[in-house]
Design an enzyme around this catalytic site. Structure first.
Site, PDB file in Angstrom:
ATOM      1  N   ASP A  99      14.182  70.089  98.137  1.00 34.88           N
ATOM      2  CA  ASP A  99      14.013  71.541  98.272  1.00 34.88           C
ATOM      3  C   ASP A  99      14.823  72.314  97.244  1.00 34.88           C
ATOM      4  O   ASP A  99      14.348  73.306  96.690  1.00 34.88           O
ATOM      5  CB  ASP A  99      14.307  72.019  99.699  1.00 34.88           C
ATOM      6  CG  ASP A  99      15.723  71.748 100.178  1.00 34.88           C
ATOM      7  OD1 ASP A  99      16.411  70.885  99.583  1.00 34.88           O
ATOM      8  OD2 ASP A  99      16.134  72.403 101.152  1.00 34.88           O
TER       9      ASP A  99
ATOM     10  N   GLY B 266      26.395  68.094 113.035  1.00 30.88           N
ATOM     11  CA  GLY B 266      26.820  66.992 112.196  1.00 30.88           C
ATOM     12  C   GLY B 266      25.870  65.823 112.148  1.00 30.88           C
ATOM     13  O   GLY B 266      26.243  64.742 111.696  1.00 30.88           O
TER      14      GLY B 266
ATOM     15  N   ASP C 197      15.533  74.075 105.442  1.00 31.69           N
ATOM     16  CA  ASP C 197      16.027  74.089 106.814  1.00 31.69           C
ATOM     17  C   ASP C 197      15.715  75.411 107.499  1.00 31.69           C
ATOM     18  O   ASP C 197      15.251  75.451 108.643  1.00 31.69           O
ATOM     19  CB  ASP C 197      17.529  73.828 106.844  1.00 31.69           C
ATOM     20  CG  ASP C 197      17.877  72.420 106.393  1.00 31.69           C
ATOM     21  OD1 ASP C 197      16.951  71.603 106.229  1.00 31.69           O
ATOM     22  OD2 ASP C 197      19.077  72.145 106.198  1.00 31.69           O
TER      23      ASP C 197
END
Length: 359
Positions: free
Chosen positions: A35, A117, A168
């Site tokens: 991306d 995480g 995202d």
């Protein structure tokens, strides 16, 4: 950790929220580390969500509370950007203020089932949920879902210190859990695609935590920019001929090879095909991330290998930026729970501490 009912918005702030909004985490099926190279990605939303409730602050400060962390951060308009989870929230305030949109002092309550995480975009889910809440609270009717994603990306880059691409935030803002989201990260052309027939998704946490800003993520991005510069192109997206990278020294040649071949895998998957074909692309993607991009670790490789060896699995790979975190597998529909449990048992018997995230 205190019981959730003891740390609700009402209990923390002694008032009712005016707005409540949510956004999902995501898992990327193909198109890893493409991306920020203006390339192609193929994420899907996961069931886990981040929810933000907000209302007016009782004073002239922002008060930001995380239920999962049981932490509260308070700051005034001239205070420095805090570290940790609050940096993403304050980043969302700041990017709106830079657009000339004042953000009044707010009380913000965050709860999330998106694992932190694990490479499943807990930060993007927080940014998108926060910006959706601000859009509603401030009646920002001209900010659409694509703009929400762009503002979230800017917040993460400028205030959390992660030079992330747009995938995202676009996935959290636009994707759903029933489709794959094909996205051209340069043009933002997008298309919802069906999952391969007869398949479902398994997502597993390797139990190996990772942090983007402290990992090799920014280093990989810099290496790609250097490779593109040496090749005389704006981004590695513009290189289709693998022969062109022969002039690059290591590790730039390997980094470029991953990006070019990964873009090809996404474009191939977009054309459709069987679950077996999609799985082969996922397996090839993991090998490329492991060998050319060098973002896998021993535990991820072990979990992926176990999944790939399991009956009913079409393909598996690490997902997210790597250096720990999660793996995703495409498996026979209806067998996801059994496959995931079998793989988890084998993985944990090897000395790791993983867990099943989806289904």
């Amino acid at each position: 950790m205190p019981r959730p009912e003891m740390t609700s918005f009402q209990n923390v702030f002694k008032a009712d929220p005016q707005v409540q909004t949510s956004a999902p985490g995501r898992v990327n099926m193909l198109g890893e580390h493409t991306d920020y190279n203006d390339g192609f990605v193929l994420p899907t939303a996961i069931p886990q969500q981040t929810t933000v409730a907000l209302g007016p602050s009782p004073d002239d400060q922002h008060h930001i509370y995380s239920q999962e962390l049981d932490q509260q951060v308070s700051l005034g308009p001239t205070d420095p950007i805090p570290e940790g989870f609050a940096s993403y929230v304050v980043g969302c305030f700041k990017v709106l203020e830079h657009q000339g949109i004042p953000v009044p002092p707010l009380a913000v309550h965050i709860t999330s089932s998106v694992p932190m995480g694990s490479g499943l975009s807990s930060s993007a889910a927080l940014e998108v949920a926060m910006l959706r809440g601000l859009r509603s609270h401030l009646q920002l009717l001209d900010i659409d879902d694509v703009r929400i994603a762009q503002l979230g990306q800017r917040a993460e880059q400028a205030y959390a210190g992660v030079q992330c691409g747009i995938m995202d935030q676009m996935a959290s803002s636009l994707a759903d859990a029933e489709h794959l989201l094909f996205l051209d990260t340069r043009t933002l052309e997008r298309q919802l695609l069906p999952l391969p027939t007869g398949a479902e998704i398994v997502v597993m946490d390797s139990g190996i935590p990772r942090t983007l800003a402290g990992s090799g993520y920014n280093q990989r991005r810099a290496e790609c920019e250097e490779a593109a510069s040496e090749l005389g192109v704006k981004a590695l997206r513009d290189v289709e001929d693998l022969g062109a990278i022969a002039q690059l020294a290591e590790p730039l040649q390997n980094r470029a090879r991953h990006v070019i071949t990964e873009n090809g895998r996404v474009l191939q998957a977009r054309q459709g095909g069987s679950a077996e074909q999609f799985g082969e692309l996922m397996n090839a993607s993991h090998a490329s991330l492991r060998d050319d991009y060098e973002v896998s670790v021993e535990g991820l490789d072990k979990l992926v290998a176990i999944l790939q060896e399991t009956s009913g699995v079409f393909g598996a790979r690490l997902t997210g930026a790597g250096f720990g975190g999660a793996c995703v597998a495409l498996v026979e529909a209806g067998k996801g729970k059994d496959i995931a449990q079998n793989a988890l048992d084998r993985y944990n018997q090897a000395g790791y501490q993983g867990k099943i995230l989806v289904p």
